[in-house]
Design an enzyme around this catalytic site. Structure first.
Site, PDB file in Angstrom:
ATOM      1  N   SER A 114      51.378 -24.076 -18.348  1.00 32.11           N
ATOM      2  CA  SER A 114      51.897 -24.636 -17.098  1.00 32.11           C
ATOM      3  C   SER A 114      50.747 -24.987 -16.181  1.00 32.11           C
ATOM      4  CB  SER A 114      52.787 -23.622 -16.382  1.00 32.11           C
ATOM      5  OG  SER A 114      53.864 -23.274 -17.197  1.00 32.11           O
ATOM      6  N   GLU A 140      66.070 -13.155 -26.604  1.00 27.71           N
ATOM      7  CA  GLU A 140      66.145 -12.368 -27.841  1.00 27.71           C
ATOM      8  C   GLU A 140      65.072 -11.276 -27.851  1.00 27.71           C
ATOM      9  OE1 GLU A 140      66.228 -15.629 -27.616  1.00 27.71           O
ATOM     10  OE2 GLU A 140      68.068 -16.308 -28.606  1.00 27.71           O
ATOM     11  N   GLY A 152      46.357 -19.099 -20.480  1.00 28.20           N
ATOM     12  CA  GLY A 152      46.229 -19.480 -21.889  1.00 28.20           C
ATOM     13  C   GLY A 152      46.663 -18.358 -22.809  1.00 28.20           C
ATOM     14  N   TYR A 153      47.962 -18.177 -22.908  1.00 29.95           N
ATOM     15  CA  TYR A 153      48.502 -17.145 -23.797  1.00 29.95           C
ATOM     16  C   TYR A 153      49.097 -17.785 -25.058  1.00 29.95           C
ATOM     17  CZ  TYR A 153      48.131 -12.772 -21.124  1.00 29.95           C
ATOM     18  OH  TYR A 153      47.681 -11.639 -20.517  1.00 29.95           O
ATOM     19  N   SER A 154      50.199 -18.546 -24.870  1.00 35.72           N
ATOM     20  CA  SER A 154      50.938 -19.073 -26.031  1.00 35.72           C
ATOM     21  C   SER A 154      50.098 -20.024 -26.867  1.00 35.72           C
ATOM     22  CB  SER A 154      52.164 -19.848 -25.562  1.00 35.72           C
ATOM     23  OG  SER A 154      53.058 -18.997 -24.924  1.00 35.72           O
ATOM     24  N   GLU A 211      54.661  -9.384 -14.969  1.00 32.56           N
ATOM     25  CA  GLU A 211      55.301 -10.692 -14.959  1.00 32.56           C
ATOM     26  C   GLU A 211      56.818 -10.586 -14.910  1.00 32.56           C
ATOM     27  OE1 GLU A 211      54.257 -14.498 -17.560  1.00 32.56           O
ATOM     28  OE2 GLU A 211      55.604 -13.194 -18.637  1.00 32.56           O
TER      29      GLU A 211
END
Lengths: 387, 380
Positions: free
Chosen positions: A161, A374, A127-129, A244
């Protein structure tokens, strides 16, 4: 300097290969080789077999129940398994939260959580984004308010995910709203069965369900589930991101992809493009070996691993693109049953056609997730070039 | 020289724009794609009423005497809305070949009702082994009494399930891949011995695999000259390519507009992401690519009626190369700049990207047309 394998490493590679041939289900293997989607069981059955052998947590030190592989063994382990058609180990438990727990967790937390990760009994998600906090992770808004020996969590995570397969989720939450963005964040482990946790699927452009929105509505989380100190979760987050990026380049899968491209088509123009991407994969693999060699000598991977992520995702995209080009107009039929379900249905067109276009579409995500191209280039320009 | 549209052409453009605005809001399109046929009869009837189905045909064939420019104008708007009605297979391909090669009787029986919206067509040419080679045909048509018997397979036939008549490219003589010995037949969509396997495509259109098991047709089913179909097919496909190029320019305009809007509003690190130079430059490249695509489409539209077939063929291939290149750049860039949102089913961006990708693969991708172009250029 020496690229060739020592006899004991060759013996290790043979052992891994023999293990894969004995334990990997032929149906799962067939899915890998044909590019169809896995079910949860494909992953879990395979990971449990690795867990029983003591190989699932293959990057962990012995102290925490890992096999204590050296870097060459790790490399061989990943490559041989990819060649044999094994699904990628889902990274959230083994590669992400596991190392955070054994590095920053208390002894009690290590005892409580690490065995389930090593054995694949417990499935994790990340649960990051959040909407508005993807690459700009420090902008996250999910908040956790202290209430006695609990936190009360409210907010939304996205792009999660396998949240629909997950037993637990590790989250970055805001515990101090007044602090600077990167301060005031804590690292919490949340049981997905806790009341107030809701998972909503996000369908991707190929029709697949792999990612989700996760909503937290007054979710009570024991303070004992916090890793590290309150408001110091960013340390865990940074540690995890560096871990990661190495391996996210997916070299072994790309090598397998290039091999199957060579078998596809006799068109000379296409062959030249395949040769081109084949060479790119070799350069990437060599760069990854250089990073591993540094680590073998006790060094840490530097910001140059960002370039591996950039090239690795470009290469995965290119391979998928060429596979679609090789199919030509037979890439057009959309046959979801052949991608997602067990079926005896005969594909329209050649056998390798049904996944070709969906895979090309889906692979566009590789230059977006895990820190977009980017963002990775910003890291390199700042940290290496000093711009 | 004057590259501006006439007043009538401007009116046509306005009408097509209005049609797309009224009927093809993205959620509407999703509903249309989910219907049985994959397109709406009422939309088709409206296209007929507006005169679009007959606009590019001569008055003597029952049309309104327009041409390639009119086709370009509506196809561009169809691209903006990702329109699903089968204009390309029915009007451009089927209608185009009947107008070019058909007898008076065939035109009366088929073209006039098509223009009224009462008949639809499909064009069956591709086979499993064909790749992009129009002459790689092995479906056989053998003489039988005064007519023919057709046996073999055709693949990825767009609109076959809805088509009243299917234009079938068959081999009547010669070896596989030989341009001579090909003949076109008009086959009833419900002919005995013809079976279909229908499916949706990646971009939500409908297509089918067709199996011909001794399908009998009369002598009147031959469209054009026996053994002499190749030039007719090649020209029709070149025209279809130019129409697809126009559709692609519409897709590119729409996807670029969506991306521009997104990077102006989506904030990261406290500012709209459009403030970052790397995205500004990429957006400029998208804009430039769409310009080039529009220019090449216009060039090909103006040269497609040239009497010299080399001029026509080079123009079609040249435009197709550009559209493949530009479409890929705009599509991939839009997804990248939208971040994760760009790869979801929820946003229209992924659907434009999928359509642009499929347009590149239709009737020969960039690589195929680059080769065709360079062969033609070297021969000239």
């Amino acid at each position: 300097m020496d690229l060739s394998l020592k006899p004991e490493h060759q013996a290790f590679a043979d052992e891994v290969r023999a293990f894969a041939r004995e334990n990997l289900s032929p149906a799962t293997r067939a899915k890998t080789l044909s590019g169809r989607h896995y079910d949860k069981d494909d992953h879990v059955v395979w990971q449990k077999a690795l867990g029983r052998k003591g190989w699932l947590a293959y990057t962990w030190p012995r102290k925490y129940g890992g096999p204590g592989f050296d870097v060459t063994q790790r490399f061989l382990f990943e490559n041989v398994l990819a060649e044999e058609g094994a699904p990628r180990i889902i990274p959230f438990g083994v590669k992400m939260v596991g190392p955070v727990i054994y590095t920053f967790g208390s002894d009690e937390q290590k005892e409580r959580f690490l065995p389930g990760i090593r054995s694949s009994e417990v499935a994790w998600c990340q649960g990051y984004s959040e909407p508005g906090a993807g690459s700009d992770l420090a902008n996250l808004r999910t908040r956790a308010e202290r209430d006695g020996d609990h936190y009360v969590v409210n907010g939304q995570k996205t792009w999660t995910s396998y949240a629909h397969w997950g037993d637990w989720i590790f989250c970055l939450v805001r515990t101090d709203a007044k602090a600077k963005p990167q301060e005031g964040i804590s690292f919490l482990l949340i049981d997905m069965k806790t009341p107030g946790v809701t998972v909503r699927p996000i369908l991707m452009l190929d029709g697949a369900h792999a990612v989700n929105d996760v909503f937290f509505d007054n979710v009570k989380v024991p303070v004992a589930n916090r890793i590290g100190k309150e408001n110091e979760g960013w340390t865990c987050a940074k540690f995890l991101l560096a871990n990661e990026r190495l391996g996210i380049a997916e070299v072994p899968a790309s090598k397998r992809g290039v091999r199957s491209l060579w078998e596809l088509n006799d068109d000379p123009a296409l062959k030249e493009k395949i040769a081109d991407v084949d060479l790119q994969v070799q350069a990437l693999e060599m760069s990854e070996l250089r990073a591993l060699s540094t680590m073998a000598l006790g060094g840490a991977p530097g910001p140059e691993v960002s370039t591996l992520k950039v090239r690795g995702s470009e290469i995965q995209q290119r391979i998928a693109e060429l596979a679609m080009e090789a199919v030509g107009e037979y890439a057009a039929p959309y046959q979801p049953d052949l991608l997602f379900r067990e079926t005896n249905e005969t594909p329209v067109g050649p056998d390798h056609a049904p996944p070709a276009a969906p895979r090309y579409f889906n692979m566009r995500k590789t230059s977006i997730y895990g820190g977009s191209t980017e963002i990775q280039k910003n890291i390199v320009s700042k940290a290496i070039l000093g711009l | 020289m004057d590259l501006s549209l006439s007043d009538e052409q401007k009116q046509l453009q306005d009408a097509a724009e209005r049609f797309v605005r009224d009927k093809y809001a993205f959620e509407n399109r999703r509903k249309i794609a989910a219907t049985d046929k994959g397109w709406l009869a009422e939309n088709w009837a409206q296209m007929a009423e507006l005169g679009w189905l007959g606009m590019s045909f001569s008055e003597e064939d029952g049309g309104y005497g327009g041409g390639s420019i009119e086709t370009m104008i509506v196809m561009e708007q169809f691209g903006k809305g990702l329109v699903l009605e089968p204009f390309l297979p029915t009007v451009v391909l089927g209608g185009g070949m009947i107008a070019r090669a058909g007898s008076k009787a065939q035109k009366e029986a088929l073209l006039a009702p098509m223009i009224e919206g009462k008949k639809q067509f499909a064009f069956a040419w591709l086979e499993r082994q064909s790749r992009y080679n129009l002459a790689d045909v092995s479906l056989k048509a053998e003489k039988s009494g005064s007519g023919y018997t057709l046996s073999g397979h055709k693949g990825v036939v767009y609109n076959a399930a809805s088509a009243d008549n299917i234009v079938v490219l068959a081999r009547t003589a010669g070896a596989a891949r030989e341009e001579k010995g090909l003949t076109l037949f008009l086959v009833d969509g419900k002919a005995k011995g013809l079976s279909r396997r229908d499916y949706p495509t990646q971009d939500s259109l409908r297509a089918s695999e067709l199996t011909f098991d001794k399908v009998s047709v009369g002598a009147d089913a031959v469209l054009g000259k026996v053994d002499g179909a190749f030039p007719v097919v090649e020209e029709a496909v070149d025209r279809a390519i130019v129409a697809l190029c126009a559709e692609a320019t519409g897709c590119m305009d729409a996807i670029n507009a969506a991306t521009l809007e997104y990077i102006k509003t989506r904030k990261q690190f406290g500012v709209p992401i459009g403030k970052f130079q790397v995205l500004q430059h990429r957006m400029v490249d998208c804009f430039t690519n769409a310009q080039e695509a529009r220019s090449m489409t216009l060039m090909a539209t103006l040269k497609i009626d040239d009497e010299d077939s080399v001029v026509r063929r080079k123009a079609a291939s040249g435009a197709k190369v550009q559209i493949g290149k530009s479409g890929k750049f705009c599509g991939q860039s839009a997804v990248q700049m939208h971040g994760g949102m760009g790869v979801t089913d929820e946003l229209s961006v992924s659907h434009y990207f999928k359509r642009l990708t499929m347009i590149d693969l239709m009737f020969g991708n960039q690589q195929h047309h680059l080769t065709r172009y360079s062969n033609l250029a070297m021969a000239a």
